[in-house]
Motif scaffolding. Sequence first.
Motif, PDB file in Angstrom:
ATOM      1  N   TRP A  11      31.343  55.384  14.764  1.00 14.75           N
ATOM      2  CA  TRP A  11      30.971  54.188  13.987  1.00 14.75           C
ATOM      3  C   TRP A  11      29.480  53.931  14.112  1.00 14.75           C
ATOM      4  O   TRP A  11      28.915  54.029  15.209  1.00 14.75           O
ATOM      5  CB  TRP A  11      31.739  52.985  14.531  1.00 14.75           C
ATOM      6  CG  TRP A  11      31.624  51.739  13.698  1.00 14.75           C
ATOM      7  CD1 TRP A  11      32.495  51.338  12.733  1.00 14.75           C
ATOM      8  CD2 TRP A  11      30.602  50.739  13.758  1.00 14.75           C
ATOM      9  NE1 TRP A  11      32.075  50.156  12.184  1.00 14.75           N
ATOM     10  CE2 TRP A  11      30.917  49.761  12.791  1.00 14.75           C
ATOM     11  CE3 TRP A  11      29.444  50.583  14.525  1.00 14.75           C
ATOM     12  CZ2 TRP A  11      30.137  48.633  12.565  1.00 14.75           C
ATOM     13  CZ3 TRP A  11      28.655  49.456  14.305  1.00 14.75           C
ATOM     14  CH2 TRP A  11      29.000  48.495  13.337  1.00 14.75           C
ATOM     15  N   GLU A  38      28.129  48.440   9.528  1.00 13.44           N
ATOM     16  CA  GLU A  38      28.830  47.923   8.376  1.00 13.44           C
ATOM     17  C   GLU A  38      27.964  46.917   7.641  1.00 13.44           C
ATOM     18  O   GLU A  38      27.207  46.174   8.263  1.00 13.44           O
ATOM     19  CB  GLU A  38      30.150  47.257   8.779  1.00 13.44           C
ATOM     20  CG  GLU A  38      31.302  48.190   8.550  1.00 13.44           C
ATOM     21  CD  GLU A  38      32.590  47.729   9.187  1.00 13.44           C
ATOM     22  OE1 GLU A  38      32.751  46.511   9.395  1.00 13.44           O
ATOM     23  OE2 GLU A  38      33.414  48.598   9.484  1.00 13.44           O
ATOM     24  N   HIS A  79      30.610  50.998   4.804  1.00 14.10           N
ATOM     25  CA  HIS A  79      30.880  51.417   6.187  1.00 14.10           C
ATOM     26  C   HIS A  79      30.115  52.722   6.409  1.00 14.10           C
ATOM     27  O   HIS A  79      30.203  53.633   5.592  1.00 14.10           O
ATOM     28  CB  HIS A  79      32.387  51.644   6.316  1.00 14.10           C
ATOM     29  CG  HIS A  79      32.834  52.203   7.619  1.00 14.10           C
ATOM     30  ND1 HIS A  79      33.337  51.417   8.627  1.00 14.10           N
ATOM     31  CD2 HIS A  79      32.870  53.467   8.083  1.00 14.10           C
ATOM     32  CE1 HIS A  79      33.668  52.181   9.661  1.00 14.10           C
ATOM     33  NE2 HIS A  79      33.393  53.428   9.352  1.00 14.10           N
ATOM     34  N   ARG A 103      34.039  49.913   1.882  1.00  9.66           N
ATOM     35  CA  ARG A 103      35.006  49.261   2.778  1.00  9.66           C
ATOM     36  C   ARG A 103      36.282  48.882   2.032  1.00  9.66           C
ATOM     37  O   ARG A 103      37.383  48.973   2.580  1.00  9.66           O
ATOM     38  CB  ARG A 103      34.385  47.999   3.390  1.00  9.66           C
ATOM     39  CG  ARG A 103      33.329  48.329   4.415  1.00  9.66           C
ATOM     40  CD  ARG A 103      32.629  47.096   4.911  1.00  9.66           C
ATOM     41  NE  ARG A 103      33.515  46.198   5.652  1.00  9.66           N
ATOM     42  CZ  ARG A 103      33.118  45.077   6.205  1.00  9.66           C
ATOM     43  NH1 ARG A 103      31.848  44.700   6.119  1.00  9.66           N
ATOM     44  NH2 ARG A 103      33.974  44.331   6.860  1.00  9.66           N
ATOM     45  N   ALA A 113      37.981  52.532   0.969  1.00  6.44           N
ATOM     46  CA  ALA A 113      37.827  53.671   1.884  1.00  6.44           C
ATOM     47  C   ALA A 113      37.408  54.957   1.159  1.00  6.44           C
ATOM     48  O   ALA A 113      37.560  56.044   1.698  1.00  6.44           O
ATOM     49  CB  ALA A 113      39.099  53.907   2.703  1.00  6.44           C
TER      50      ALA A 113
END
Length: 182
Positions: free
Chosen positions: A13, A16, A21, A82, A85
Amino acid sequence: MSPPDAGHMAADWVWETPRLHLRRLLPEDDAFILGLLNQPSFLRFIGDRGVRTLEDARAYIAKGPGASYAQHGFGLYHLMLRATAEPIGMCGLLQRDTLPDPDVGFALLPQFWGQGYASEAAAAMLEHGQRDFGMKRILGITAEDNLASGSVLLKIGMRYDGLHHMDRDRGPIRLYVWEAAS
Ligand SMILES: CC(C)(COP(=O)(O)OP(=O)(O)OC[C@H]1O[C@@H](n2cnc3c(N)ncnc32)[C@H](O)[C@@H]1OP(=O)(O)O)[C@@H](O)C(=O)NCCC(=O)NCCS
């Protein structure tokens, strides 16, 4: 923009934004990368990375972004919506041998252009560079005729620094600069 405030986030990660993302690229992004790097717009404005097969794409991910994460802690990232996806492109920070400071890079699939996604992602990467790596100066480079890209860089607060001849084998490039307020 959301800082990584949860200890349980996935190791890949990165960031965001309200709509996007960003995470590190993984070997399983091979098919997506193969498609993105062979878009006519990518070939024209960024260059031909010679990626023609899934195997080439995995090698690109490992030797390009993957090597950059290992060496610098940052690189080009996988960019995803986001809401759905869907992967839409790449955006991130690069440290090139040919430039004195890191630069922000981005490329989106054409069906996702014109909705402000590149600007949203690139602005986030300026914050990422400052917050996570203490960057005080970040560059942007574009081909002379890449007006969309130049407009993204201006929109995120960079200033245009003129045409530069950096590489004898290529045409002039437009340089954009962002500097932290002192
Ligand atoms: C550059 C790129 C990432 C832009 O993505 P995007 O999501 O459409 O970007 P945004 O919607 O955030 O902003 C695009 C801006 O360029 C402007 N623009 C688009 N085409 C333009 C053109 N031909 N001339 C001038 N401005 C243009 C848009 O109007 C918009 O500005 P605005 O919001 O002030 O109206 C996308 O075109 C792309 O992937 N191109 C191929 C790869 C590439 O060139 N990468 C950059 C290498 S330096």
